[in-house]
Write a protein that holds these residues in place. Structure first.
Motif, PDB file in Angstrom:
ATOM      1  N   HIS A   1       0.799  -1.223   0.000  1.00  0.00           N
ATOM      2  CA  HIS A   1       0.000   0.000   0.000  1.00  0.00           C
ATOM      3  C   HIS A   1       0.835   1.278   0.000  1.00  0.00           C
ATOM      4  N   ALA A   2       2.155   1.171  -0.045  1.00  0.00           N
ATOM      5  CA  ALA A   2       2.981   2.390  -0.023  1.00  0.00           C
ATOM      6  C   ALA A   2       4.376   2.094  -0.548  1.00  0.00           C
ATOM      7  N   ARG A   3       4.864   2.987  -1.349  1.00  0.00           N
ATOM      8  CA  ARG A   3       6.240   2.985  -1.832  1.00  0.00           C
ATOM      9  C   ARG A   3       6.775   4.398  -1.621  1.00  0.00           C
ATOM     10  N   PRO A   4       7.153   4.713  -0.400  1.00  0.00           N
ATOM     11  CA  PRO A   4       7.494   6.106  -0.078  1.00  0.00           C
ATOM     12  C   PRO A   4       8.743   6.598  -0.792  1.00  0.00           C
ATOM     13  N   GLY A   5       8.652   7.814  -1.259  1.00  0.00           N
ATOM     14  CA  GLY A   5       9.796   8.475  -1.867  1.00  0.00           C
ATOM     15  C   GLY A   5      10.554   9.290  -0.834  1.00  0.00           C
ATOM     16  N   LEU A   6      11.615   9.912  -1.289  1.00  0.00           N
ATOM     17  CA  LEU A   6      12.437  10.783  -0.457  1.00  0.00           C
ATOM     18  C   LEU A   6      12.523  12.112  -1.195  1.00  0.00           C
ATOM     19  N   GLU A   7      12.141  13.187  -0.515  1.00  0.00           N
ATOM     20  CA  GLU A   7      12.111  14.492  -1.161  1.00  0.00           C
ATOM     21  C   GLU A   7      12.977  15.491  -0.406  1.00  0.00           C
ATOM     22  N   LYS A   8      13.782  16.238  -1.136  1.00  0.00           N
ATOM     23  CA  LYS A   8      14.524  17.355  -0.554  1.00  0.00           C
ATOM     24  C   LYS A   8      13.682  18.600  -0.775  1.00  0.00           C
ATOM     25  N   THR A   9      13.383  19.295   0.313  1.00  0.00           N
ATOM     26  CA  THR A   9      12.509  20.460   0.229  1.00  0.00           C
ATOM     27  C   THR A   9      13.307  21.747   0.067  1.00  0.00           C
ATOM     28  N   ASP A  10      12.619  22.797  -0.343  1.00  0.00           N
ATOM     29  CA  ASP A  10      13.233  24.120  -0.469  1.00  0.00           C
ATOM     30  C   ASP A  10      13.597  24.706   0.896  1.00  0.00           C
ATOM     31  N   TRP A  11      12.996  24.202   1.956  1.00  0.00           N
ATOM     32  CA  TRP A  11      13.248  24.744   3.300  1.00  0.00           C
ATOM     33  C   TRP A  11      14.281  23.933   4.075  1.00  0.00           C
ATOM     34  N   GLY A  12      15.010  23.050   3.389  1.00  0.00           N
ATOM     35  CA  GLY A  12      16.172  22.420   3.999  1.00  0.00           C
ATOM     36  C   GLY A  12      15.936  21.132   4.747  1.00  0.00           C
ATOM     37  N   THR A  13      14.951  20.350   4.313  1.00  0.00           N
ATOM     38  CA  THR A  13      14.732  19.054   4.947  1.00  0.00           C
ATOM     39  C   THR A  13      14.693  17.967   3.887  1.00  0.00           C
ATOM     40  N   LEU A  14      15.007  16.751   4.318  1.00  0.00           N
ATOM     41  CA  LEU A  14      14.726  15.547   3.543  1.00  0.00           C
ATOM     42  C   LEU A  14      13.480  14.937   4.167  1.00  0.00           C
ATOM     43  N   GLU A  15      12.510  14.544   3.338  1.00  0.00           N
ATOM     44  CA  GLU A  15      11.233  14.087   3.876  1.00  0.00           C
ATOM     45  C   GLU A  15      10.748  12.810   3.221  1.00  0.00           C
ATOM     46  N   VAL A  16      10.152  11.955   4.042  1.00  0.00           N
ATOM     47  CA  VAL A  16       9.412  10.780   3.603  1.00  0.00           C
ATOM     48  C   VAL A  16       7.977  11.025   4.056  1.00  0.00           C
TER      49      VAL A  16
END
Length: 122
Positions: A89-104
């Motif tokens: 039910h999930a294949r989470p990605g990894l995103e680098k945000t403009d505000w300086g975080t890596l997020e799942v």
């Protein structure tokens, strides 16, 4: 005055799906469970490392579709471990945000949104 940690309450509708997602997929452990009687909804605490969440089947305890942000050291490794579980039910990605975080970012089976994040030097 000194404020302490926050414990979010997330609404759940199916105990088996909640267990599959929070314990089986995310790797939380069940700390305790409570029911007022055998026909009452479940209220429970799950935790992983320093993160504590309360999951409630009680009407009115929480609003479905809530959002929480969970600071996570090693979020890249966490994302890799989640992908390795091949949860259907999930294949989470990894995103680098403009505000300086890596997020799942994940959504549980009940519409609650969980963002696991790590601040990255910039």
């Amino acid at each position: 005055m000194n404020l302490g940690p926050v414990t979010p309450i997330l609404r759940i509708f199916d105990e088996e799906k909640a267990h599959e997602f929070y314990v089986g997929f995310l790797g939380f452990q069940v700390d305790w469970q409570h029911r007022f009687d055998e026909n009452a909804p479940l209220y429970q605490q799950v935790s992983r490392d320093g993160c504590i969440l309360h999951l409630s089947g009680h009407f009115g305890d929480a609003c479905p579709g809530s959002a929480v942000r969970i600071e996570t050291a090693g979020v890249t490794d966490f994302q890799t471990a989640l992908l390795a579980k091949c949860y259907k039910h999930a294949r989470p990605g990894l995103e680098k945000t403009d505000w300086g975080t890596l997020e799942v970012r994940l959504t549980d089976p009940f519409g609650n949104r969980l963002t696991f994040f790590e601040n990255v030097p910039g």
